[in-house]
Design a protein around this motif. Structure first.
Motif, short mmCIF file in Angstrom:
data_model
loop_
_atom_site.label_atom_id
_atom_site.label_comp_id
_atom_site.label_asym_id
_atom_site.label_seq_id
_atom_site.Cartn_x
_atom_site.Cartn_y
_atom_site.Cartn_z
N THR A 495 0.85 -1.18 0.00
CA THR A 495 0.00 0.00 0.00
C THR A 495 0.89 1.23 0.00
O THR A 495 2.06 1.17 0.37
CB THR A 495 -0.89 0.04 1.26
OG1 THR A 495 -0.06 0.00 2.42
CG2 THR A 495 -1.85 -1.12 1.29
N LEU A 496 0.31 2.34 -0.42
CA LEU A 496 1.06 3.59 -0.37
C LEU A 496 1.30 3.99 1.08
O LEU A 496 0.40 3.91 1.91
CB LEU A 496 0.27 4.70 -1.08
CG LEU A 496 0.20 4.64 -2.61
CD1 LEU A 496 -0.66 5.78 -3.12
CD2 LEU A 496 1.57 4.71 -3.23
N THR A 497 2.51 4.44 1.37
CA THR A 497 2.79 4.95 2.71
C THR A 497 2.09 6.30 2.86
O THR A 497 1.74 6.95 1.87
CB THR A 497 4.29 5.14 2.91
OG1 THR A 497 4.75 6.18 2.02
CG2 THR A 497 5.05 3.85 2.65
N PRO A 498 1.88 6.76 4.09
CA PRO A 498 1.25 8.07 4.28
C PRO A 498 2.00 9.19 3.56
O PRO A 498 1.37 10.10 3.00
CB PRO A 498 1.28 8.25 5.80
CG PRO A 498 1.25 6.87 6.35
CD PRO A 498 2.05 6.05 5.38
N VAL A 499 3.34 9.14 3.58
CA VAL A 499 4.11 10.21 2.93
C VAL A 499 3.86 10.22 1.42
O VAL A 499 3.64 11.28 0.82
CB VAL A 499 5.61 10.05 3.22
CG1 VAL A 499 6.43 11.02 2.38
CG2 VAL A 499 5.89 10.29 4.69
N HIS A 500 3.88 9.04 0.80
CA HIS A 500 3.63 8.99 -0.64
C HIS A 500 2.18 9.37 -0.97
O HIS A 500 1.91 9.99 -2.00
CB HIS A 500 3.94 7.59 -1.18
CG HIS A 500 5.41 7.29 -1.23
ND1 HIS A 500 6.06 6.64 -0.21
CD2 HIS A 500 6.35 7.57 -2.17
CE1 HIS A 500 7.35 6.53 -0.53
NE2 HIS A 500 7.55 7.09 -1.70
N THR A 501 1.26 9.00 -0.09
CA THR A 501 -0.13 9.42 -0.28
C THR A 501 -0.23 10.94 -0.23
O THR A 501 -0.92 11.57 -1.04
CB THR A 501 -1.03 8.80 0.80
OG1 THR A 501 -0.98 7.38 0.71
CG2 THR A 501 -2.47 9.25 0.64
N LEU A 502 0.48 11.55 0.72
CA LEU A 502 0.47 13.00 0.87
C LEU A 502 1.05 13.68 -0.37
O LEU A 502 0.49 14.67 -0.88
CB LEU A 502 1.26 13.40 2.11
CG LEU A 502 1.46 14.90 2.36
CD1 LEU A 502 0.12 15.59 2.53
CD2 LEU A 502 2.33 15.13 3.58
N ILE A 503 2.16 13.17 -0.86
CA ILE A 503 2.80 13.78 -2.03
C ILE A 503 1.90 13.67 -3.26
O ILE A 503 1.73 14.63 -4.02
CB ILE A 503 4.17 13.13 -2.29
CG1 ILE A 503 5.14 13.50 -1.16
CG2 ILE A 503 4.74 13.57 -3.63
CD1 ILE A 503 6.47 12.80 -1.23
N GLN A 504 1.29 12.50 -3.46
CA GLN A 504 0.40 12.34 -4.61
C GLN A 504 -0.85 13.20 -4.46
O GLN A 504 -1.38 13.72 -5.44
CB GLN A 504 0.03 10.87 -4.79
CG GLN A 504 1.21 10.01 -5.23
CD GLN A 504 0.77 8.70 -5.85
OE1 GLN A 504 -0.37 8.54 -6.27
NE2 GLN A 504 1.68 7.75 -5.92
#
Length: 542
Positions: A495-504
């Motif tokens: 799954t996407l990590t929170p940081v990658h979710t935030l960046i996207q």
């Protein structure tokens, strides 16, 4: 004649002593009295100037905050612009009067002003005069609704943090849905102040486990199975197997002593005894202690002199209010990482090899325990299936560890239970119905992580940017779409990590999604996390 001379000598001595005493008495010596008065005046003038600078800083941050809060309240309750402006002025005057009358409040406000967001708003609402100013321009129902709105924001944030901690623990221990609920409930019941959501965005699973262990010692043990408890203990206590003892050739050599302590602290982090933050604090305390001794080689080292200079500049920036304490800690940590990289070539290769071997042995034991705990979730197995999974697990552990490097924490991101060979073996040894149940279990875990990641990102931004209700719902929709865009998340086992979710998420926001004040606070966060992910990617490729 002799008696007369003696008398005159006594008189002269008395006069001299009297003059000396008078010259030293500030009450009798005008020059000394004036000097002390001037010194006192300079100190008071500097103090007043410092107080004025603090007050100016607080009021500037307050004006910026009130602009956003006023717009939010005005939109929420459909207030006229005149009413909103009156509300801002009333709160501003209340704070200014309080700062003028209660100088001791200055420092309390400064800390909140550095945050400039929810922390400052909470500070305002904790002051009776500010609450009264706000209540004056809202009716009773509106005022209570606004307080409930802020309370709900805090509750969402803490729930998101607790669920993220639970998800990180699940990543290591392969929890059942019932166990996840118990862990989350334990965190809700036992946690009072909680942890900041922004700090949780980059937290690793090992850091989460150590954090929960330190704050809930003995309270969580009853939730886990015996195999899961083995993983937990490996991550929170040192492994005795393969540990090495470093002995300096010269115990009196300060640099050798620091090196020895540094190796031991690094081993403690990898073994899970302490968190990375605790390690940094211990190293910093050690540097200060060694720095007080004479002829300290560390202080004379060019790299460390540069570090001390940069450290002083960052400290001054915090005092001046140019950066927050959190930003300062992050910059110092980046400097420490660079310093360690520059010194790596100076370390004893034999010691580094011994330390690496000990870390690999610890990682091997953890990986074996993780596979055993995950296999337990398959239910009862016949002897043939058990033997085959045990044999495959050994090979999987070896392959998994070979893919790790010194920069990558084997417990932070990659999940050994998703190894293709292990997953294929599970499918081979289970019946069709049992394998369908296992797939449902895996999908449930991954779906839980996805939702937790989305909720944590939105809750973090909600607190930091003071989102309106419609803004928050809009971000919830976008984060849901971000997870959907990820190719086959369930099938890939990731799954996407929170940081990658935030960046996207940031890449999907248009200019109208946030106010200017919110963009001003949002942009530095994205830049910071983009740099963080970039540094991690570089380190992993080394």
């Amino acid at each position: 004649m002799r008696k007369g001379n003696l008398l005159w000598l006594c008189i002269a001595t008395t006069l001299i002593l009297t003059n000396v005493v008078m010259s030293q008495d500030p009450d009798r010596n005008p020059d000394e009295r004036q000097r002390k008065a001037e010194l006192r005046e300079r100190r008071e003038r500097r103090g007043r100037a410092g107080q004025e600078r603090l007050k100016t800083f607080i009021m500037e941050r307050l004006d910026s905050l009130l602009q956003q809060v006023g717009e939010s309240i005005g939109q929420r309750y459909e207030l006229e612009e005149t009413t909103v402006n009156q509300l801002r002025r009333a709160v501003r005057e209340s704070v200014e009067n309080q700062l003028n009358q209660e100088r001791d409040m200055m420092r309390s406000f400064v800390g909140a002003a550095r945050d400039g967001g929810m922390q400052m708003l909470e500070m305002l609402l904790s002051q009776p005069n500010c609450r009264a100013a706000l209540a004056k321009h809202l009716n009773g129902k509106q005022f209570q609704d606004y307080l409930d709105f802020l309370k709900a924001r805090g509750q969402r944030e803490q729930r998101a943090v607790n669920r993220q901690l639970t998800a990180l623990i699940d990543q290591q221990l392969s929890l059942t849905s019932n166990q996840r609920e118990k862990v989350e409930q334990m965190l809700v019941t036992e946690t009072s102040d909680g942890w900041p959501s922004m700090d949780t965005l980059t937290m690793t699973s090992k850091e989460a486990i150590n954090l929960v262990h330190q704050n809930h010692t003995g309270q969580i043990d009853g939730i886990f199975s015996q195999k899961q408890s083995k993983i937990w203990q490996r991550l929170v206590t040192p492994s005795k197997d393969g540990e090495t003892e470093w002995r300096a050739k010269d115990e009196n050599d300060l640099k050798a002593r620091f090196h020895k302590a540094e190796v031991e602290i690094a081993e403690a982090v990898k073994a899970g005894r302490i968190t990375k933050k605790q390690a940094d604090e211990r190293l910093e305390a050690l540097r200060r202690r060694l720095g007080a001794e004479e002829d300290d080689d560390l202080d004379e080292d060019e790299h460390r002199i540069q570090f001390r200079k940069a450290e002083a500049e960052i400290t001054e920036a915090v005092k001046a209010g140019r950066i927050t304490k959190k930003q300062a800690d992050e910059r110092l940590e980046a400097l420490r990482r660079r310093l360690r990289a520059e010194e790596r070539n100076q370390r004893d290769p034999t010691i580094m090899k011994e330390n690496e071997n000990a870390s690999q042995n610890t990682a091997k034991l953890i990986a074996e325990a993780q596979l055993a705990a995950h296999t337990e979730q398959l239910g009862p197995l016949d002897e043939r299936a058990s033997r085959r999974l045990a044999l495959v697990s050994k090979g999987v552990v070896e392959q998994f560890l070979e893919t790790q490097d010194e920069w990558k924490d084997p417990t932070s991101s990659d999940d050994i239970t998703n190894h293709p060979l292990y997953q294929q073996t599970i499918e081979d040894v289970l019946s069709e119905d049992t394998f369908d149940q296992y797939k449902a279990y895996q999908e449930e875990r991954l779906a839980f992580r996805q939702k937790v990641s989305r909720d944590l990102v939105v809750a973090s931004l909600d607190r930091h940017l003071l989102l309106g209700e419609n803004q928050r719902k809009h971000l919830e929709v976008i984060t849901g779409m971000v997870n959907m865009w990820q190719p086959a998340p369930i099938a890939s086992g990731k799954t996407l990590t929170p940081v990658h979710t935030l960046i996207q998420l940031s890449e999907q926001l248009n200019s109208e999604a946030l106010s200017p004040w919110q963009w001003e606070r949002f942009s530095p966060i994205i830049e910071e996390f983009q740099e963080w992910t970039s540094n991690n990617d570089v380190n992993r490729r080394r």
